[in-house]
Design a protein around this motif. Structure first.
Motif, PDB file in Angstrom:
ATOM      1  N   GLU A 181     111.977  59.513  61.335  1.00  0.00           N
ATOM      2  CA  GLU A 181     112.002  61.096  60.458  1.00  0.00           C
ATOM      3  C   GLU A 181     110.384  61.442  60.693  1.00  0.00           C
ATOM      4  OE1 GLU A 181     111.101  63.450  56.006  1.00  0.00           O
ATOM      5  OE2 GLU A 181     112.863  61.830  56.216  1.00  0.00           O
ATOM      6  N   LEU A 182     109.729  62.312  61.647  1.00  0.00           N
ATOM      7  CA  LEU A 182     108.315  62.670  61.561  1.00  0.00           C
ATOM      8  C   LEU A 182     107.977  63.989  61.020  1.00  0.00           C
ATOM      9  CD1 LEU A 182     105.859  62.193  63.815  1.00  0.00           C
ATOM     10  CD2 LEU A 182     107.091  63.683  65.272  1.00  0.00           C
ATOM     11  N   ARG A 183     107.064  64.162  60.290  1.00  0.00           N
ATOM     12  CA  ARG A 183     106.863  65.187  59.478  1.00  0.00           C
ATOM     13  C   ARG A 183     105.203  65.245  60.296  1.00  0.00           C
ATOM     14  NH1 ARG A 183     109.382  67.130  54.901  1.00  0.00           N
ATOM     15  NH2 ARG A 183     110.952  65.877  54.137  1.00  0.00           N
ATOM     16  N   TRP A 184     104.848  67.011  61.094  1.00  0.00           N
ATOM     17  CA  TRP A 184     103.497  67.018  61.151  1.00  0.00           C
ATOM     18  C   TRP A 184     103.171  68.151  60.831  1.00  0.00           C
ATOM     19  CZ3 TRP A 184     103.447  70.506  63.901  1.00  0.00           C
ATOM     20  CH2 TRP A 184     104.389  71.650  65.133  1.00  0.00           C
ATOM     21  N   LEU A 210     105.158  59.245  59.285  1.00  0.00           N
ATOM     22  CA  LEU A 210     106.905  58.809  60.346  1.00  0.00           C
ATOM     23  C   LEU A 210     107.283  57.729  59.455  1.00  0.00           C
ATOM     24  CD1 LEU A 210     108.316  58.503  62.630  1.00  0.00           C
ATOM     25  CD2 LEU A 210     107.015  56.531  63.420  1.00  0.00           C
ATOM     26  N   THR A 242     100.164  64.312  60.148  1.00  0.00           N
ATOM     27  CA  THR A 242     101.502  63.362  61.025  1.00  0.00           C
ATOM     28  C   THR A 242     101.629  61.918  59.780  1.00  0.00           C
ATOM     29  OG1 THR A 242     100.396  63.692  62.962  1.00  0.00           O
ATOM     30  CG2 THR A 242     102.334  62.472  62.651  1.00  0.00           C
TER      31      THR A 242
END
Length: 337
Positions: free
Chosen positions: A48-51, A24, A22
């Motif tokens: 922006e959230l990447r997971w 951010l 995860t």
């Protein structure tokens, strides 16, 4: 300079098997645009959230904009599973193709603007795809926007595309075939050849059964207009020294662009020193007739010392391009968690 494709294939295979993760990113950006009628400033803040969880991957953005208000967007959300010696993907995904830097004729899936100043996170395309690869070859089959026909923008069209890749010595070779309601059948090839540790050359060509051209008129709103035939072509080089000074040169033709923007030549120089990169480029747009062509010059600097990224850019328009904008200034700061 070494070929990037084997590295990209390795990243793809690792991404499919990646551990849960995860990240951010928080970003603030301001943009000032000067036109013949005056100046306007536009700012936004974005998270922006990447997971990734097993083989499910997502990218989400939340944006507060002084001009457009609040926006929540699913940029990517896709599931990857092993299938038939490769990997199948279902969902929304960013899939950029071809070898160019400022322009990519074979980028028939993503169709992104590669000349944007400090662009925001790309929005993927809904798709069903299958990819397989080994040490020197790869194949990608993708059905974009399933169930759609021709939409308002080419990126939203339903289409079936196939890309083949082969590495032969110091040369990367590609072939692309695409079928859609808008353009009929499109086919093209491209290459990237590493001539020495400093020099690389590349080129692309795409032929189209038909194409839609973006028409700008003083008496009617901008619109797509259909023409038979068509194509896109690119030739370019990169030269990089041990001191991290780099020069990029590219020339291209794009029959789908508006008149006056179809023939282009770009020269860019950049110097990297530690965490700092300074760059400048000039884009010439050749145009016949009384209005002449356009010259678009840009300068920028970026300081990237993890977790911080700070950048600023200035773009000046002259000639026919100055009718829309004269100067654009962009500055942003980003922090990663």
């Amino acid at each position: 300079m070494k070929s990037l494709i084997p590295c990209a294939l390795l990243v793809l295979s690792q991404a499919a098997l990646a551990d849960d993760s995860t990240a951010l990113y928080l970003r603030a950006q301001t943009e000032s645009v000067e036109t013949a009628l005056g100046s306007a400033t536009h700012s936004f803040g974005m998270g922006e959230l990447r997971w990734q969880r097993d083989m499910l991957r997502g990218v989400f953005t939340a944006r507060h904009d002084t001009r457009d208000g609040d926006l929540l967007r699913v940029n990517e959300l896709s599931l990857e599973r092993p299938l038939g010696g490769g990997f199948a993907t279902v969902g929304k995904k960013v899939m950029s193709w071809d070898v160019g830097y400022a322009f990519r004729p074979l980028d028939v899936v993503q169709q992104e603007d590669r000349r944007a100043l400090n662009p925001v996170t790309l929005e993927g395309v809904p798709m069903v795809a299958w990819e397989a690869f080994d040490d020197s070859r790869a194949i990608t089959v993708v059905w974009t926007n399933p169930g759609h026909g021709k939409r308002d923008q080419p990126k939203g069209d339903g289409a079936l595309a196939v890309r083949l890749y082969r590495q032969q010595g110091s040369t990367d070779q590609y072939a692309v075939l695409r079928a859609s309601q808008r353009n009929g059948v499109e086919g093209g090839v491209s290459f990237s050849h590493v001539a020495s540790d400093e020099m690389e050359v590349h080129g692309s060509v795409l032929l189209q059964q038909r194409h839609d051209e973006w028409v700008i008129s003083r008496t009617a709103p901008p619109r797509w207009q259909r023409f038979d035939g068509g194509g896109k072509a690119l030739a370019g080089f990169t030269w990089t020294t041990e001191s991290k000074f780099a020069v990029l040169g590219e020339a291209w033709v794009d029959r789908t662009a508006a008149r006056g923007r179809q023939r282009n030549a770009l020269l860019r120089a950049a110097q990297t020193s530690g965490d700092l990169e300074v760059a400048a480029d000039v884009l010439w747009q050749v145009r016949q007739g009384a209005n002449g062509g356009s010259r678009i010059a840009s300068v920028g600097a970026a300081w990237n010392a993890s977790p911080w990224l700070v950048s600023a850019s200035l773009r000046h328009y002259s000639g026919a391009a100055s009718y829309v904008a004269r100067n654009v200034m962009v500055a942003n700061v980003q922090y990663a968690f």
